[in-house]
Scaffold this active site. Structure first.
Site, PDB file in Angstrom:
ATOM      1  N   GLU A  67     145.458  56.121  57.202  1.00 28.43           N
ATOM      2  CA  GLU A  67     146.642  55.583  57.638  1.00 28.43           C
ATOM      3  C   GLU A  67     147.614  55.783  56.614  1.00 28.43           C
ATOM      4  OE1 GLU A  67     147.403  53.788  60.343  1.00 28.43           O
ATOM      5  OE2 GLU A  67     145.963  54.854  61.377  1.00 28.43           O
ATOM      6  N   SER A 109     112.447   1.142  83.848  1.00 28.40           N
ATOM      7  CA  SER A 109     111.543   0.263  82.719  1.00 28.40           C
ATOM      8  C   SER A 109     111.518   0.618  81.223  1.00 28.40           C
ATOM      9  CB  SER A 109     110.229   0.282  83.277  1.00 28.40           C
ATOM     10  OG  SER A 109     109.722  -0.173  84.631  1.00 28.40           O
TER      11      SER A 109
END
Length: 807
Positions: free
Chosen positions: A90, A474
């Site tokens: 770049e 239960s």
């Protein structure tokens, strides 16, 4: 001579005038374009959106959340080979120019004129200016502003800071659908499945090729162009002296090597867990903080326990489902004139039920079914051209009660699972209609080690562990009995197991509860009432203790926030969640202290500051600089005591009896101290088991999402307890058989298990050590009722009535 002097004087005057005019034009030009420039100083406080990550207790990665997938790395942590690749690709003069590269501009002009190719000359600084402060519009004005901002940035920030911003911000494409990658650290993970520090020369060069246009160099759609550009960058790296010529030649010979990271190792097992974490963080901080704040979340999940829990639940759901027969194919496809691989590839399947796979029945001959397995998809998303086939023999359909030819037809799409060592042999599978959940928790801290909210998250994201409101049946009884033990009863107190009718008030039908087996058995101890889950005893006990008090205990334990104080609620008729039930049982296991269940240990922000932690205990002495003979640091637990520790142990001891003699004896085979309670609701619509060892609590629930009966013989002990067994076998495998801690003040006295009275000197069989609070021990003399005849009233019946009620 005079003429020459006049001529040079004229040139000087013209030059001066031109200089003035050009300077004025330049000043006007600069003034005009700099009026509405964005403030470059904003870069100093810039916080880019950073993905949040969730890690398990062992540090393994569970999930990532991001709008832009980015991991921010300071320039000091950026590998040199990555920096070299991007500078070469770049802006090779980055550390030399002042924001604009004249050499690069001239080179671009010459290249464009010579080859006709469009080559840009933007420096890295200009790209930072564009990406952070400007738009992507291709106009002359924007390019001028870009250059002016670049000059300002260069005068304000160091080169390293500018490069850091660039390498963390740059868009590097999408390799896995839906995951847009920003910055080199995130791109390294998704493209190559490795840390940015592990990138090789060729891999770093490929990433550096992407800023010019990720789609132009896509590894699957533009493979040759990607290779060419990568190799060009490798050549530039060698030319610029970052690598040797030999290293460059070796790197060019390498393939692209793209290996997308599709999923995390624990993702399929933990998806219900991680989704619950996501919801909690979103509620606490908002979506923006989660998806952009760079949070580091340490979850409580134990990956091994999670895998064991999921396997135990899935196996249990499959056991139940297969016991109710084969329902038919998942789908059907037309095989005439078609590639069967493409045909079955179109059928959506569950991705989180490995090792199951979809397959299409090709034929049924010779007592077996020939199948073609659904082709796998390549990383590019395309259907693989490879075709796998196999066979379902008679053993593979035995559970259906049919032969392969009777159960299957050509074109049927079904789930199959490979038989170990079968060499292409598969067994038939089907998605269960029943669902359920399992939660495993540390009873002392509330840390959730494992949570599974259903058979398949891909099929249904509804979490039955935290979102399904179901009747605990239960399994709620220990809360009722805890209230009784805390208010005058003992484990040996006698309660009548006989019919009772509760008048509901004027104009309302009376309620007549019954035991599960429809029978009644006369007077029994409290212990017997829990161990054998007697409804009639529980209702009588609740009537005596009072439902308002039981509602308060239910609130203390977190089972219900505001329970209606009516007697049917004593049998678990209200609705709650698996998570709440496991939390309540954990408080029995830890001596009666309140805990807060949590899936998160701590959360750190993007800079490592802790913004949340679950453990708020104070540590006395932890701030000492060094040890100088002082006492070791102490953790102070100031959590609320919701139940008397002596009561908590009595209840634990009674629930140990559920495993030893009651409705959960299947768990005895583990051979380690365990306590728990089963639960089955009316019409067997819900089946539960909740229990604990000294350091691990677990809860299992099974039921249909649209409640209906599980069957006439379905019980929590028959359906849910075996799932808990499979999980606890693995979770406790390497744990020593540590007994439950007996708190100071408890008296352990040997009693007759049937009558609850103190055992005689020569009595051995049928006796247990019972836990009593000070001053509540049973008398020395007793009259034991014959078990086959109507029970006689014990000698201390009057005392028992005064202490807690005799019915």
């Amino acid at each position: 001579m005079r003429f020459i002097l006049r001529f040079f004087g004229f040139l000087f005057s013209v030059g001066a005038m031109l200089f003035v005019l050009l300077s004025a034009a330049g000043a006007y030009f600069y003034y005009t374009y700099s009026q509405d420039l964005p403030d470059h100083a904003a870069l100093a406080n810039y916080e880019p959106p950073v993905m949040s990550r969730v890690h398990a207790a062992d540090g393994s990665l569970l999930a990532e959340y991001a709008n832009e997938r980015r991991l921010y790395l300071p320039i000091q942590a950026m590998p040199k080979i990555v920096v070299a690749a991007f500078l070469s690709a770049e802006d090779k003069n980055f550390y030399k120019h002042g924001g604009i590269d004249p050499e690069g501009v001239v080179r671009a002009i010459l290249t464009n004129a010579k080859s006709g190719k469009k080559q840009g000359a933007s420096t890295i600084t200009q790209q930072v200016a564009k990406n952070f402060l400007l738009t992507n519009e291709q106009t002359f004005d924007r390019k001028i502003k870009e250059a002016l901002i670049a000059l300002r940035i260069e005068s304000t920030y160091s080169k390293d800071k500018i490069l850091e911003l660039y390498l963390n911000e740059i868009f590097l494409g999408t390799i896995v659908p839906g995951r847009n990658l920003h910055g080199v650290a995130a791109a390294a993970l998704d493209y190559f499945g490795k840390s940015v520090h592990e990138l090789t020369i060729n891999e770093a060069a490929y990433l550096a090729a992407l800023p010019k246009g990720p789609n132009n160099y896509h590894p699957y759609r533009q493979t040759q162009k990607a290779l060419d550009r990568r190799n060009e960058i490798i050549g530039l790296m060698a030319q610029n002296g970052y690598i040797t010529k030999e290293e460059g030649e070796g790197a060019r010979k390498m393939p692209l090597g793209v290996n997308p990271r599709v999923a995390f190792a624990n993702a399929a097992n933990a998806n219900y867990f991680t989704e619950e974490v996501r919801r909690e963080i979103t509620e606490r901080y908002g979506e923006k903080k989660l998806y952009e704040g760079g949070l580091s979340v340490r979850a409580t999940l134990d990956p091994k326990m999670q895998a064991w829990a999921r396997k135990a639940l899935v196996d249990g759901l499959i056991r139940y489902d297969q016991s109710h027969g084969w329902r038919g194919a998942q789908a059907k496809v037309d095989l005439v004139g078609r590639d069967w691989g493409l045909a079955v590839a179109e059928v959506p399947g569950l991705g989180d039920v490995q090792p199951w796979r979809l397959a299409v029945v090709l034929s049924t001959t010779g007592g077996a079914a020939q199948i073609g397995l659904q082709p796998r998809r390549e990383a590019s998303g395309q259907v693989s051209k490879d075709r796998e086939t196999g066979t379902i023999a008679a053993d593979g359909t035995r559970w259906t009660g049919r032969s392969p030819a009777a159960a299957l037809n050509p074109g049927d799409v079904v789930y199959v699972e490979a038989i170990d060592g079968g060499r292409g042999q598969y067994r038939l599978r089907q998605r269960p209609e029943i669902s359920g959940a399992i939660v495993a928790m540390d009873p002392y801290t509330g840390r959730v080690h494992a949570m599974v909210g259903g058979f398949s998250y891909d099929e249904s994201q509804f979490n039955r562990a935290t979102q399904a409101q179901r009747q605990p049946g239960s399994s709620f009884k220990p809360i009722v009995y805890s209230a009784a033990l805390d208010n005058g009863y003992t484990p040996s107190s006698i309660v009548q197991d006989s019919p009772i009718t509760i008048e509901a008030g004027p104009g309302q039908e009376a309620w007549t509860p019954s035991n599960y087996d429809g029978k009644s058995g006369g007077p029994h101890t409290l212990r017997y009432g829990i161990e054998h889950s007697k409804n009639l005893m529980t209702v009588r006990l609740a009537k005596d203790v009072g439902m308002p008090l039981i509602a308060e205990y239910a609130r203390r334990f977190g089972v219900y926030d505001d329970m209606l104080p009516v007697l049917p609620m004593s049998l678990g008729a209200g609705e709650t969640t698996v998570m709440r039930m496991v939390t309540a049982y954990s408080m029995l296991a830890n001596g009666g202290r309140r805990i807060r269940p949590t899936l998160i240990d701590r959360i750190q922000d993007r800079v490592g500051e802790t913004i949340y932690k679950h453990d708020n205990r104070k540590c006395l002495g932890c701030d000492a600089e060094k040890w100088s003979g002082q006492d070791e640091p102490k953790l102070v637990d100031d959590s609320e005591q919701v139940l008397d520790p002596l009561t908590a142990y009595q209840m634990t001891s009674i629930m140990e009896g559920v495993v030893q003699r009651g409705t959960a004896t299947i768990l005895k085979q583990i051979g380690k101290p365990l306590a728990g309670k089963t639960g089955t609701t009316n019409d067997a619509k819900d089946a539960w088991f909740v229990g604990f060892s000294p350091d691990l609590a677990v809860g299992v629930y099974l039921g249909f999402d649209k409640p209906r009966s599980l069957g006439d013989r379905a019980t929590g002990g028959g359906l849910s307890a075996p799932i808990a067994l499979d999980f606890l076998k693995q979770a406790l495998k390497d744990k020593p058989p540590t007994p439950f801690r007996v708190p100071p003040g408890i008296k352990l006295i040997r009693v007759n298990v049937a009558s609850g009275m103190r055992a005689g000197s020569g009595e051995g069989a049928g006796t247990i050590l019972e836990a009593f609070k000070p001053g509540t021990a049973p008398p020395d003399a007793y009259v034991a009722a014959p078990s086959a005849a109507p029970a006689a009233v014990p000698a201390d019946a009057d005392r028992a009535a005064q202490a807690g009620g005799l019915y």
